[in-house]
Design an enzyme around this catalytic site. Structure first.
Site, PDB file in Angstrom:
ATOM      1  N   GLU A 275       0.950  10.840  -0.613  1.00 54.18           N
ATOM      2  CA  GLU A 275       0.563  10.276  -2.231  1.00 54.18           C
ATOM      3  C   GLU A 275      -0.677  10.534  -2.413  1.00 54.18           C
ATOM      4  O   GLU A 275      -1.791  10.070  -2.036  1.00 54.18           O
ATOM      5  CB  GLU A 275       0.696   8.682  -1.695  1.00 54.18           C
ATOM      6  CG  GLU A 275       1.883   8.142  -1.388  1.00 54.18           C
ATOM      7  CD  GLU A 275       1.942   6.468  -1.015  1.00 54.18           C
ATOM      8  OE1 GLU A 275       0.823   5.954  -1.400  1.00 54.18           O
ATOM      9  OE2 GLU A 275       3.194   5.948  -0.937  1.00 54.18           O
TER      10      GLU A 275
ATOM     11  N   HIS B  12      -2.558  -2.015   1.092  1.00 54.08           N
ATOM     12  CA  HIS B  12      -3.013  -2.711  -0.348  1.00 54.08           C
ATOM     13  C   HIS B  12      -3.289  -4.195   0.061  1.00 54.08           C
ATOM     14  O   HIS B  12      -3.888  -4.815  -0.739  1.00 54.08           O
ATOM     15  CB  HIS B  12      -1.765  -2.569  -1.301  1.00 54.08           C
ATOM     16  CG  HIS B  12      -2.038  -1.195  -1.866  1.00 54.08           C
ATOM     17  ND1 HIS B  12      -2.794  -0.825  -2.931  1.00 54.08           N
ATOM     18  CD2 HIS B  12      -1.182  -0.164  -1.710  1.00 54.08           C
ATOM     19  CE1 HIS B  12      -2.556   0.335  -3.387  1.00 54.08           C
ATOM     20  NE2 HIS B  12      -1.546   0.866  -2.701  1.00 54.08           N
TER      21      HIS B  12
END
Length: 265
Positions: free
Chosen positions: A232, A187
């Site tokens: 995820e 991220h």
């Protein structure tokens, strides 16, 4: 009858026989000294034992660098050399974000930000996902994160496991399975997004179609031992259409794809 030499003549002959050749010896010593000095300066420097090997043109990916290495220079440091490999930058629990890495960010609907280079394919993918007739359109709920934000998320996760009765070290190990350690999160490079929708069916669609837009299902449950991250279903990473297609067809995660690619070089 030969003449008998007189006494003076005999003494001169004796002196000639007794005279030592000092001049010749001095010359020999001087020549030897010069040779020794010259050998000390230039001798034996090109012998195989003393010469350094500097040829590194035939190294393979697993070869050890031949020659002298500067021990003060950083080892194992990733760099993005040009625009051809930025999309394949590996960031995981073993590979930190390159120093001074700063993506150029652009805002997406919902307020999150991503690297501007993935904006168009990301929007195309989300637009295509509308065909699923979801009650809620898919959207990016987490994009680029600063170091501070990543640290906060990690600390909160550790604190949560601590409240469950785990020790500090146990809580940290558990937290790492869900939140990357600051400096080791995709991220933070702006190439990864968490996508949310109204139903779980969205994730089935993404797993089957994201590669068409250059994205991969980054953390499948059967790859946790390689990625170091638990499954995820919401996390997608941009790698480019070519790489994403190959990974999808072969069932590879990013780590496996890069390892296979290196082995082929």
């Amino acid at each position: 009858m030969l003449p008998v030499p007189n006494e003076g003549h005999r003494r001169r002959q004796k002196q000639r026989r007794r005279r030592f050749p000092w001049g010749s010896i001095a010359t020999v010593i001087l020549v030897v000294a010069v040779c020794v000095y010259a050998f000390t300066l230039f001798g034996d420097k090109e012998s195989p034992e003393n010469s350094q090997v500097n040829d590194t043109t035939t190294q393979g990916p697993d070869d050890v660098q031949v020659g002298l290495l500067d021990e003060s220079s950083p080892q194992n440091t990733q760099t993005v050399n040009d625009d051809t490999d930025w999309n394949l930058l590996l960031v995981n629990y073993e590979n930190a974000i390159p120093e001074n890495y700063e993506p150029k960010l652009v805002e997406v609907p919902g307020g999150e930000k991503v690297d501007e280079r993935i904006y168009d394919p990301l929007m195309e993918m989300l637009e295509a996902a509308k065909e699923g007739n979801w009650d809620q359109l898919p959207m990016v709920v987490s994009g680029y994160r600063t170091q501070k934000k990543q640290q906060q998320l990690y600390d909160d996760k550790v604190a949560g496991y601590r409240k469950e009765g785990n020790s500090q070290s146990e809580a940290e190990e558990l937290a790492k399975q869900w939140v990357s350690v600051p400096g080791y999160s995709e991220h933070q490079i702006g190439l990864a997004v968490d996508i949310n929708g109204a139903t779980y069916d969205l994730y089935f669609w993404l797993q089957e179609n994201s590669y068409k837009y250059g994205f991969i299902f980054r953390y499948p449950g059967d790859k946790t031992d390689i990625t170091g991250v638990a499954e995820e279903v919401w996390h997608y990473r941009y790698v480019g259409v070519e790489a994403a297609t190959e990974m999808y067809e072969k069932g590879l995660c990013l780590e496996e794809y890069l390892a296979e690619r290196q082995a082929e070089q």
